[in-house]
Design a protein around this motif. Structure first.
Motif, short mmCIF file in Angstrom:
data_model
loop_
_atom_site.label_atom_id
_atom_site.label_comp_id
_atom_site.label_asym_id
_atom_site.label_seq_id
_atom_site.Cartn_x
_atom_site.Cartn_y
_atom_site.Cartn_z
N UNK A 168 0.74 -1.44 0.16
CA UNK A 168 0.24 -0.07 0.06
C UNK A 168 0.81 1.47 -0.13
N UNK A 169 0.12 1.72 -0.06
CA UNK A 169 1.20 3.56 -0.76
C UNK A 169 1.48 3.81 0.68
N UNK A 170 2.33 4.17 0.59
CA UNK A 170 2.34 4.97 2.47
C UNK A 170 1.81 6.15 2.98
N UNK A 171 1.15 7.67 1.57
CA UNK A 171 0.50 8.14 2.26
C UNK A 171 -0.76 7.81 2.57
N UNK A 172 -1.20 6.66 1.49
CA UNK A 172 -2.63 5.33 2.09
C UNK A 172 -2.16 4.75 3.85
N UNK A 173 -1.34 4.53 4.06
CA UNK A 173 -0.46 4.25 5.61
C UNK A 173 -1.41 4.94 6.51
N UNK A 174 -0.46 6.35 6.51
CA UNK A 174 -0.41 7.12 7.29
C UNK A 174 -1.97 8.07 7.50
N UNK A 175 -3.25 7.74 6.31
CA UNK A 175 -4.42 8.00 6.63
C UNK A 175 -5.14 7.34 7.05
N UNK A 176 -4.46 5.61 7.21
CA UNK A 176 -5.25 4.91 8.06
C UNK A 176 -5.22 4.68 9.64
N UNK A 177 -3.74 5.28 9.65
CA UNK A 177 -3.36 5.55 11.16
C UNK A 177 -4.42 6.44 12.10
N UNK A 178 -5.02 7.22 10.99
CA UNK A 178 -5.41 8.28 11.88
C UNK A 178 -7.05 8.72 10.99
N UNK A 179 -7.52 7.56 10.90
CA UNK A 179 -8.94 7.35 10.37
C UNK A 179 -9.88 7.84 11.74
N UNK A 180 -9.60 8.20 12.82
CA UNK A 180 -10.97 8.15 13.69
C UNK A 180 -10.85 9.53 13.38
N UNK A 181 -10.42 10.32 12.56
CA UNK A 181 -10.93 11.95 12.60
C UNK A 181 -11.77 11.97 11.26
N UNK A 182 -12.31 10.83 10.69
CA UNK A 182 -13.16 10.91 9.49
C UNK A 182 -14.15 10.40 9.05
#
Length: 338
Positions: free
Chosen positions: A1-15
């Motif tokens: 997975x793209x590293x940018x997507x990995x960072x999004x997943x780490x913080x998906x509680x904000x979504x």
């Protein structure tokens, strides 16, 4: 997975709510996000759009914001600063105050610079810094009134032999501000091109397409590109020069394999970037597969950096490849099918 997507997943509680992914990479992020989210995608990359379609996601291939209600957006930072300015403007004209804009990108891809472009819109917070990427959140305080797409076009004029052209280029399109050296070297040689059904592979702002149309009003031009902003720019360039739009066929492609058959000639200043990364797949594919798309005696005209060994790839397919010019770091290559 793209590293940018990995960072999004780490913080998906904000979504939350209806989430629009803008310029997202073709990976599994949409599958990994919470099922409580209503995810859709806006992309101007046709290859990515096809990937998301195959994954049965709600995907929009366009230069304009999707016609749907959105609660939050995640912008994957594009290479072009001007393109990001356009995207931020469009987003700020569709969201409401208090809604969130998320910005994610690689450090080497200019995410810190991009975060500064976000500042005028509202309160900014860096949510994460990992995988050589950063994720920012902006709570929108300042909305905008949508400006017409025409307001974002840059124009310039050029003279090739006796032909004058006026070029229109939208943000993010190759050589947006001036004619690039490679195309400038190629154009004068195209006076000798076979007339008929011609393809401009990687059409960009439509410089080659418009010149081929000017050379002969009976030429049928196929403007091919993966990028929606390029295809739109080419159409604008035809309008600006008063060219017959019936000559022009705009076609989104992922590579030369999507091109029409039975072409009289293919012309290209082939792309070799995918975002911030170098990618020779499209240009090498052109050299290897072009012959399948031209008629008997059909032609291939390419300009490319001198260090790229495209002549050998072309010769392996066509039997012969002529170097018509070698100047300013570029070669003009020509081959004819037999």
């Amino acid at each position: 997975m793209d590293p940018r997507s990995e960072v999004v997943l780490r913080q998906q509680q904000f979504l939350s709510g209806k989430l629009l992914l803008i310029n997202a990479p073709a990976d599994h992020l949409s599958h990994e996000l919470s099922k409580n989210l209503d995810v859709s995608i806006w992309t101007w990359n046709f290859a990515d759009h096809q990937y998301f379609e195959q994954q049965q996601f709600d995907t929009h291939f366009s230069v304009e914001f999707p016609k749907t209600d959105i609660d939050q957006v995640i912008i994957f930072v594009p290479k072009s600063k001007e393109l990001l300015s356009y995207i931020l403007h469009v987003v700020a004209s569709h969201l409401k105050q208090g809604q969130s804009i998320f910005l994610v990108g690689e450090k080497k891809g200019g995410v810190e610079r991009a975060a500064k472009q976000l500042q005028p819109l509202g309160k900014n917070l860096k949510l994460d810094s990992a995988r050589h990427c950063q994720l920012w959140q902006c709570i929108l305080e300042k909305t905008d009134t949508l400006k017409p797409l025409q307001n974002w076009v840059k124009t310039y004029s050029l003279q090739i032999n006796q032909t004058q052209l006026h070029i229109c280029a939208l943000p993010g399109v190759f050589s947006q501000n001036h004619l690039d050296v490679g195309t400038a070297i190629l154009l004068p040689y195209l006076n000798n091109i076979k007339s008929g059904k011609l393809a401009d592979f990687g059409c960009g702002a439509g410089v080659i397409s418009a010149y081929l149309a000017k050379l002969n009003s009976k030429n049928e031009i196929y403007a091919l590109d993966v990028d929606a902003f390029a295809l739109c720019s080419t159409e604008m360039t035809f309008h600006r020069n008063g060219l017959n739009l019936e000559q022009l066929h705009i076609q989104a492609v992922t590579g030369i394999h999507d091109a029409p058959q039975q072409l009289d000639a293919i012309v290209s200043n082939p792309p070799f970037h995918q975002g911030i990364h170098t990618d020779y797949a499209a240009s090498e594919g052109l050299c290897k597969q072009a012959k399948k798309h031209v008629t008997l005696n059909g032609e291939l005209w390419i300009v490319a950096n001198r260090f790229l060994n495209y002549a050998l790839l072309i010769e392996q397919q066509f039997g012969c490849c002529n170097v018509l010019a070698d100047q300013q770091g570029f070669k003009v290559l020509y081959a004819q099918a037999s």
